[in-house]
Design a protein around this motif. Structure first.
Motif, short mmCIF file in Angstrom:
data_model
loop_
_atom_site.label_atom_id
_atom_site.label_comp_id
_atom_site.label_asym_id
_atom_site.label_seq_id
_atom_site.Cartn_x
_atom_site.Cartn_y
_atom_site.Cartn_z
N GLN A 97 0.83 -1.20 0.00
CA GLN A 97 0.00 0.00 0.00
C GLN A 97 0.87 1.26 0.00
N GLN A 204 9.84 8.28 -9.97
CA GLN A 204 10.25 8.05 -8.60
C GLN A 204 10.34 6.55 -8.30
N ASN A 345 14.46 10.18 -6.48
CA ASN A 345 13.87 10.92 -7.59
C ASN A 345 14.90 11.22 -8.66
N ARG A 348 14.96 15.74 -12.29
CA ARG A 348 15.06 16.47 -13.55
C ARG A 348 13.77 16.24 -14.33
N ARG B 6 0.64 8.50 -14.06
CA ARG B 6 0.98 8.07 -12.70
C ARG B 6 2.41 8.44 -12.33
N THR B 7 3.21 8.80 -13.31
CA THR B 7 4.63 8.97 -12.98
C THR B 7 5.15 10.40 -13.17
N VAL B 8 4.54 11.16 -14.07
CA VAL B 8 5.06 12.50 -14.35
C VAL B 8 4.02 13.56 -14.01
N ASP B 46 3.26 25.91 -14.17
CA ASP B 46 4.12 25.50 -15.29
C ASP B 46 5.52 25.09 -14.83
N GLY B 47 5.94 25.68 -13.70
CA GLY B 47 7.29 25.39 -13.21
C GLY B 47 7.48 23.97 -12.74
N LEU B 49 5.60 21.27 -13.94
CA LEU B 49 5.19 20.28 -14.94
C LEU B 49 6.42 19.62 -15.57
N GLY B 50 6.28 18.34 -15.83
CA GLY B 50 7.35 17.63 -16.53
C GLY B 50 8.32 16.91 -15.61
N TYR B 51 8.33 17.28 -14.34
CA TYR B 51 9.15 16.53 -13.40
C TYR B 51 8.39 15.27 -12.98
N PRO B 52 9.12 14.22 -12.59
CA PRO B 52 8.42 13.04 -12.08
C PRO B 52 7.74 13.36 -10.75
N PHE B 53 6.68 12.64 -10.45
CA PHE B 53 6.03 12.79 -9.14
C PHE B 53 7.02 12.48 -8.03
N GLY B 54 6.84 13.15 -6.90
CA GLY B 54 7.73 12.94 -5.77
C GLY B 54 8.81 14.01 -5.69
N GLN B 55 8.86 14.89 -6.71
CA GLN B 55 9.89 15.94 -6.74
C GLN B 55 9.56 17.02 -5.72
N LEU B 69 16.43 18.45 -3.49
CA LEU B 69 16.49 17.02 -3.21
C LEU B 69 15.30 16.52 -2.40
N SER B 70 14.96 17.27 -1.34
CA SER B 70 13.81 16.89 -0.52
C SER B 70 13.46 18.08 0.34
N SER B 177 -3.19 6.07 -0.97
CA SER B 177 -2.58 6.37 0.33
C SER B 177 -2.58 7.87 0.58
#
Lengths: 350, 444
Positions: A97, A204, A345, A348, B6-8, B46-47, B49-55, B69-70, B177
């Motif tokens: 999950q 990710q 991640n 980029r 789901r990823t970007v 717009d800033g 967009l295009g990064y993977p989720f989690g950024q 980084l985080s 989640s």
């Protein structure tokens, strides 16, 4: 039989989980001519063929029974032959999950161990996903491989005999491209640096390291930090099973009444009389003035006996008053392992 | 078809924003839009967009963002190799520290020279993360006891101030989640106290996977349904039973599924239709071509609508009558002991029955009923609780507080009892018992 979908009718060659009792589920491959022997009787495979999954089946002699269950990763976890300590459902379900495992996920799992979690991953990622599982112990690898083949899981699962801590995760002819990593290894920190070559670069990646000792967690956290993993958090999962029970309600008034009854009977010498003349209890009860005892089946007159003292009472017996209660399993898993989660991640645009 | 990514990070999707304060927000990313994060500033869609989720991002001048980084790291991710520690100015800020807290005297906020007015003044000078950093620097500079704190205590102090003043955020994919966590923060009763670990256990015990045909009772506004759809990946079907005239799946409005997708995956039915199908089926006869030709266009439209509704209702009633569901999953406040005996037979043999309740006592009653019923094998009540730790090497310990509750799950397997089967040890003559000294097999 399949771990990917249910079927309704048992056929020859199916894997059936014979539920014998709680804590005793036996996996069998239905084979004409064979007989399953249990302490509750004998069960002929021939008779299973054509029965519905979930059926209760009577023993050969007409008494005793088992239930014929369809395999699922969870029921399999309860019946599988243990080769190693296994990842139990409260842990595995939380990992799935939290890391968002679903159709299309690409899993990296090391080691395979008893392949219990492998079954669960394979079920969840479906035909769009992939499970790459690695086992360094040759005997365990061979057993797990045979089992995965028999269970038809090779459609989306690739098992590799490998010590990933030394030799990494790369596989010939496969782009692993993993986005969920599960490490159940004695020293995950030695495997973590090898991951960079096989994890996804365009999305990710989540990881969970499964270690029983806090010292392992320390080293793992440092290795993850050094390798650029972030949002590192360690948690523990505590799972408990509860059972519904019934507890007798005993009113203090009844205790007092019973004590008075005993006193009366003593003073009347009834107790003594009864001991001499125990074969005629009806005569005794006719001479006393206390209320009728609630239990009628008693072989011996115990006077006013509201809690059935001295007799065997079945929990929930209609003649007594009960309260519904829960009781936790007698031994709980107070520690399975620490779960260290982290994410990586690409940082980029992709 | 479902086209969500789901990823970007993609425009026109709802996402979860995680803030340094550990707060969460659900926002829709409209192209060229601006998202306001309250005291954490605002940023241009717009800033990101295009990064993977989690950024994770930091707000810089003019609502622009730069990737970091985080939330705990300020460094540009590209410099990570040069700054392995990564922690915010750890080196410079924490040069002086104590071995213990012997010299700490608690005088409250007076220890720190910067007044609230000073802070407000500084905040007005800009809405970027560097201002936040500037405030923290000033606070530490004016802090009388900072050098008397231990190194760990200094880091904790920094972390707390970062959570308050830094203009950072993470954009996460809005999975089940994340959606559940959002509701836990904002409206716990809406999700009936369900925790992430209990949701995971529900999905696993329910054996939810692509292609399944599930019976669901979901009073969380669709959070559980969303988790199921996520696990099914567009294959299979959920029949959702509801107690009101209309179904409440309000949580799906953030899900990014098209109406067509939801209509294909989710069939809804109310209890009246479910329990009294024969009365509720709609007698429908298509009109003939000639009759249709005579209809006015408005009448014709009405007719088509009624026809569609009748077909949908009759079809879902038929699905329920055919039964053989691959699981029953119930997350409901309805009294299960009265409900379950009436619906169990719609579930196929050897399929899981999974009942969630926030109160163990209600599942206890349910378990007693099911045990007597014999159609559910080995029902048990499960509790799962996740305990988070402070995860700093050398300083590992469970957090001092965590969320209580999280609910309980009853899990059993639907079975098909046979008439007249006797358990060993029951109703068998004493002689026979002596032949096979087995014990009672009915404890299941």
């Amino acid at each position: 039989m399949s771990f990917y979908a249910y079927k309704d009718i048992i056929e020859a060659g199916d894997l059936v989980l014979a539920f014998i009792s709680r804590g005793a589920t036996k996996p069998i491959t239905v084979t004409p001519g064979e007989v399953l022997n249990t302490r509750y009787g004998q069960f002929e495979h021939d008779l299973m063929i054509g029965m519905k999954y979930g059926s209760q089946m009577a023993g050969k002699k007409g008494y005793g029974f088992i239930h014929l269950l369809h395999p699922t990763p969870e029921l399999w976890t309860l019946s599988l032959p243990h080769r190693t300590q296994i990842v139990y459902t409260p842990d595995s379900s939380y990992i799935v999950q939290r890391l968002g495992v679903g159709p299309g996920s690409r899993i990296i799992e090391a080691g395979t161990g008893s392949a219990s979690f492998t079954h669960s991953f394979a079920r969840s990622v479906g035909d769009k996903g992939k499970v790459f599982t690695y086992e360094f112990h040759e005997v365990r690898y061979n057993e797990a491989k045979r089992e995965l083949e028999e269970h038809g899981l090779m459609k989306n699962t690739v098992i590799t005999h490998r010590n990933v801590c030394d030799d990494g995760f790369e596989i010939d002819n496969h782009k692993v491209d993993g986005d969920v990593v599960f490490l159940d290894l004695p020293s995950p920190w030695t495997a973590i640096p090898h991951l960079n070559k096989v994890i996804a670069e365009d999305r990710q990646v989540g990881i969970c390291c499964f270690s029983p000792c806090i010292e392992q967690v320390e080293k793992t956290v440092k290795a993850l930090e050094d390798d650029g993993w972030t949002s590192i958090e360690m948690v523990e999962v505590a799972g408990k099973r509860w059972e519904a029970r019934k507890d007798m309600v005993k009113h203090v008034d009844d205790v007092v009444k019973r004590l008075k009854d005993i006193q009366d009977r003593k003073s009347q010498g009834i107790e003594k009389l009864r001991n001499v003349n125990s074969t005629a209890p009806s005569e005794v009860s006719s001479t006393e003035s206390t209320p009728e005892p609630p239990s009628k089946k008693q072989k011996r007159d115990r006077g006013f006996n509201p809690f059935g003292k001295g007799t065997r009472i079945k929990e929930g017996d209609d003649q007594y008053e009960w309260r519904d209660v829960t009781k936790v399993e007698s031994e709980i898993k107070s520690h399975t392992s620490y779960l260290t989660f982290a994410y990586k991640n690409p940082n980029r645009k992709v | 078809m479902n086209t969500k990514n789901r990823t970007v990070i993609t425009a026109n999707q709802h996402v979860l924003i995680r803030l340094p304060s550990e707060g969460t927000k659900i926002v829709e990313l409209r192209p060229s839009g601006v998202v306001s994060l309250g005291k954490f500033g605002s940023f241009l869609v717009d800033g990101v967009l295009g990064y993977p989720f989690g950024q994770s991002f930091e707000i810089v001048e003019g609502q622009d963002v730069k990737p970091i980084l985080s939330l705990q790291h300020s460094s540009d991710p590209k410099d990570v190799s040069e700054e392995p520690e990564g922690d915010l100015n750890k080196e410079e800020l924490t040069k002086m520290f104590s071995e213990n807290n012997q010299n700490i005297i608690d005088i409250g906020s007076k220890i720190q020279k910067l007044t609230n007015d000073d802070i407000e003044e500084l905040k007005k000078s800009g809405a970027t993360s560097s201002i936040g950093q500037h405030i923290i620097d000033q606070m530490i500079a004016g802090h009388e006891g900072f050098d008397k704190k231990t190194l760990f205590s200094q880091q904790k102090y920094l972390r707390r101030k970062q959570q308050k003043f830094l203009r950072r955020f993470t954009v996460e994919y809005l999975g089940s989640s994340q959606m559940l966590q959002y509701y836990i923060d904002k409206d716990l009763p809406r999700v009936i106290d369900l925790s992430e670990e209990s949701l995971g256990l529900l999905m696993t015990y329910g054996n939810v996977r692509p292609g399944g045909n599930y019976l669901l009772i979901d009073e969380t506004g669709g959070v559980v349904l969303y988790a199921m759809l996520e696990r099914m990946g567009g294959e299979g079907q959920v029949v959702l039973v509801h107690e009101n005239e209309h179904v409440n799946i309000i949580a799906l409005r953030h899900a990014g599924y098209s109406e067509e997708y939801i209509n294909r995956m989710v069939k809804t039915i109310d209890y009246l239709q479910f329990l009294e199908p024969e009365n509720e089926k709609i007698n429908w006869e298509d009109k003939s071509e000639e009759e249709l030709a005579e209809m006015k266009s408005s009448k014709r439209e009405q007719y088509e609508k009624r026809r569609e509704r009748a077909t949908a209702i009759n079809s879902v009633i038929e699905t329920v009558q055919n039964g053989n569901f691959d699981a029953l999953i119930s997350v409901s406040t309805l009294h299960q002991p009265t409900l379950l005996p009436r619906i169990l037979d719609t579930v196929g043999g050897s399929r899981p029955i999974v009942i969630y309740n926030q109160y163990k006592e209600l599942l206890l009653e349910t378990q007693h009923v099911l045990t007597k019923d014999k159609r559910v094998l080995a029902p048990s009540i499960f509790e799962t609780r996740v305990r988070p730790y402070q995860t700093i090497p050398g300083r590992m310990h469970p957090l001092m507080t965590m969320r209580g509750g999280g609910g309980y799950i009853l899990w059993g397997t639907k079975v098909i009892p046979q008439e007249g089967i006797t358990a060993v040890g029951r109703g068998i003559s004493k002689r026979k018992r002596e032949e096979s000294p087995a014990t009672d097999a009915t404890d299941s």
